[in-house]
Design a protein around this motif. Structure first.
Motif, PDB file in Angstrom:
ATOM      1  N   ALA A   9       0.857  -1.190   0.000  1.00  0.00           N
ATOM      2  CA  ALA A   9       0.000   0.000   0.000  1.00  0.00           C
ATOM      3  C   ALA A   9       0.892   1.238   0.000  1.00  0.00           C
ATOM      4  O   ALA A   9       1.947   1.258   0.631  1.00  0.00           O
ATOM      5  CB  ALA A   9      -0.909   0.003   1.225  1.00  0.00           C
ATOM      6  N   LEU A  10       0.444   2.249  -0.716  1.00  0.00           N
ATOM      7  CA  LEU A  10       1.191   3.494  -0.887  1.00  0.00           C
ATOM      8  C   LEU A  10       0.440   4.650  -0.238  1.00  0.00           C
ATOM      9  O   LEU A  10      -0.770   4.554  -0.009  1.00  0.00           O
ATOM     10  CB  LEU A  10       1.374   3.773  -2.377  1.00  0.00           C
ATOM     11  CG  LEU A  10       2.003   2.646  -3.198  1.00  0.00           C
ATOM     12  CD1 LEU A  10       1.888   2.941  -4.681  1.00  0.00           C
ATOM     13  CD2 LEU A  10       3.445   2.446  -2.776  1.00  0.00           C
ATOM     14  N   PRO A  11       1.109   5.785   0.003  1.00  0.00           N
ATOM     15  CA  PRO A  11       0.395   6.940   0.544  1.00  0.00           C
ATOM     16  C   PRO A  11      -0.812   7.340  -0.318  1.00  0.00           C
ATOM     17  O   PRO A  11      -1.839   7.750   0.214  1.00  0.00           O
ATOM     18  CB  PRO A  11       1.461   8.039   0.564  1.00  0.00           C
ATOM     19  CG  PRO A  11       2.746   7.288   0.747  1.00  0.00           C
ATOM     20  CD  PRO A  11       2.557   6.017  -0.059  1.00  0.00           C
ATOM     21  N   ALA A  12      -0.713   7.169  -1.619  1.00  0.00           N
ATOM     22  CA  ALA A  12      -1.806   7.538  -2.529  1.00  0.00           C
ATOM     23  C   ALA A  12      -3.008   6.596  -2.440  1.00  0.00           C
ATOM     24  O   ALA A  12      -4.043   6.861  -3.055  1.00  0.00           O
ATOM     25  CB  ALA A  12      -1.287   7.571  -3.965  1.00  0.00           C
ATOM     26  N   ASP A  13      -2.913   5.516  -1.693  1.00  0.00           N
ATOM     27  CA  ASP A  13      -4.006   4.548  -1.571  1.00  0.00           C
ATOM     28  C   ASP A  13      -5.032   4.922  -0.510  1.00  0.00           C
ATOM     29  O   ASP A  13      -5.985   4.177  -0.274  1.00  0.00           O
ATOM     30  CB  ASP A  13      -3.457   3.145  -1.254  1.00  0.00           C
ATOM     31  CG  ASP A  13      -2.746   2.521  -2.426  1.00  0.00           C
ATOM     32  OD1 ASP A  13      -3.235   2.664  -3.563  1.00  0.00           O
ATOM     33  OD2 ASP A  13      -1.688   1.888  -2.197  1.00  0.00           O
ATOM     34  N   GLY A  14      -4.882   6.064   0.127  1.00  0.00           N
ATOM     35  CA  GLY A  14      -5.794   6.447   1.214  1.00  0.00           C
ATOM     36  C   GLY A  14      -7.262   6.391   0.844  1.00  0.00           C
ATOM     37  O   GLY A  14      -8.088   5.890   1.617  1.00  0.00           O
ATOM     38  N   SER A  49      -7.514   7.963   8.786  1.00  0.00           N
ATOM     39  CA  SER A  49      -7.120   9.364   8.934  1.00  0.00           C
ATOM     40  C   SER A  49      -5.601   9.508   8.926  1.00  0.00           C
ATOM     41  O   SER A  49      -4.898   8.858   9.697  1.00  0.00           O
ATOM     42  CB  SER A  49      -7.703   9.919  10.241  1.00  0.00           C
ATOM     43  OG  SER A  49      -7.324  11.260  10.403  1.00  0.00           O
ATOM     44  N   GLY A  50      -5.111  10.351   8.037  1.00  0.00           N
ATOM     45  CA  GLY A  50      -3.678  10.604   7.966  1.00  0.00           C
ATOM     46  C   GLY A  50      -2.848   9.486   7.368  1.00  0.00           C
ATOM     47  O   GLY A  50      -1.643   9.441   7.568  1.00  0.00           O
ATOM     48  N   TRP A  51      -3.488   8.592   6.629  1.00  0.00           N
ATOM     49  CA  TRP A  51      -2.733   7.504   5.995  1.00  0.00           C
ATOM     50  C   TRP A  51      -1.645   8.109   5.122  1.00  0.00           C
ATOM     51  O   TRP A  51      -1.896   9.046   4.388  1.00  0.00           O
ATOM     52  CB  TRP A  51      -3.656   6.629   5.140  1.00  0.00           C
ATOM     53  CG  TRP A  51      -2.891   5.598   4.370  1.00  0.00           C
ATOM     54  CD1 TRP A  51      -2.471   5.687   3.080  1.00  0.00           C
ATOM     55  CD2 TRP A  51      -2.417   4.345   4.855  1.00  0.00           C
ATOM     56  NE1 TRP A  51      -1.774   4.573   2.725  1.00  0.00           N
ATOM     57  CE2 TRP A  51      -1.711   3.726   3.798  1.00  0.00           C
ATOM     58  CE3 TRP A  51      -2.490   3.694   6.075  1.00  0.00           C
ATOM     59  CZ2 TRP A  51      -1.104   2.482   3.940  1.00  0.00           C
ATOM     60  CZ3 TRP A  51      -1.894   2.458   6.197  1.00  0.00           C
ATOM     61  CH2 TRP A  51      -1.212   1.866   5.138  1.00  0.00           C
ATOM     62  N   VAL A  60      -2.292  -4.122  -0.987  1.00  0.00           N
ATOM     63  CA  VAL A  60      -3.471  -3.938  -1.827  1.00  0.00           C
ATOM     64  C   VAL A  60      -3.503  -5.058  -2.859  1.00  0.00           C
ATOM     65  O   VAL A  60      -2.478  -5.354  -3.490  1.00  0.00           O
ATOM     66  CB  VAL A  60      -3.434  -2.561  -2.536  1.00  0.00           C
ATOM     67  CG1 VAL A  60      -4.604  -2.409  -3.495  1.00  0.00           C
ATOM     68  CG2 VAL A  60      -3.424  -1.436  -1.515  1.00  0.00           C
ATOM     69  N   ALA A  61      -4.672  -5.683  -3.023  1.00  0.00           N
ATOM     70  CA  ALA A  61      -4.862  -6.705  -4.057  1.00  0.00           C
ATOM     71  C   ALA A  61      -5.342  -5.999  -5.319  1.00  0.00           C
ATOM     72  O   ALA A  61      -6.254  -5.168  -5.270  1.00  0.00           O
ATOM     73  CB  ALA A  61      -5.884  -7.744  -3.613  1.00  0.00           C
TER      74      ALA A  61
END
Length: 163
Positions: A9-14, A49-51, A60-61
């Motif tokens: 998972a990446l920061p953009a996956d929030g 919140s704040g991921w 992430v699948a």
């Protein structure tokens, strides 16, 4: 087994993780917990919140067409702001959500195994989660080594030792 891959998972996956919190809250067929109600609930919103905070990890699948179909991640919570599956400071709580059409196809198990390996690699001794009574995922969690350590009238808290 369905055709999918798993990536970190990446920061953009929030935003997608928010979708998966809603899926997790609506695990029952025909469930009607509206997205705004889920995401404004203080405990549910704490999962995203704040991921991505420094200790947050997730996977992430990705389905065969390149779209995300499920995710699992963990966060640390303090005793002053516990989430549903809080057991102790320093024990990460796992959250998992899978799109309905991808359930019962091995996605949840694969995500759970990847995230458990990540928590072990990070040096955590235990991993916790919360599951509502009646949720079919309870059997998945049991089969992956999680055991019930606390129960309320609506949910169980489960923990898996990682060492």
């Amino acid at each position: 087994m369905a055709d999918f891959t798993i990536r970190p998972a990446l920061p953009a996956d929030g935003a997608f993780l928010a979708d998966m919190v809603v899926e997790a809250a609506n695990w029952r067929a025909g469930a009607t917990r509206p997205r705004p109600a889920v995401l404004t609930d203080p405990v549910h919103s704490a999962y995203i919140s704040g991921w991505q905070r420094p200790a947050d990890r997730g996977v992430v699948a990705i389905g065969h067409d390149g779209t995300p179909v499920g995710a699992a991640w963990y966060r640390l919570f303090g005793a002053d702001r516990p989430a549903y599956g809080f057991v102790a400071t320093g024990v990460p709580e796992l959250i998992i959500g899978v799109k309905p059409m991808w359930r019962a196809q091995g996605v949840g198990r694969a995500l759970l195994r990847e995230l458990t390996a990540a928590a072990r690699a990070e040096g955590f001794a235990r991993l916790a989660l919360s599951v509502e009574h009646g949720n079919f995922a309870l059997e998945l969690y049991r089969s992956e080594g999680f055991g019930v350590v606390a129960s309320t009238p609506t949910r169980d808290t489960m923990v898996r030792a990682l060492r």
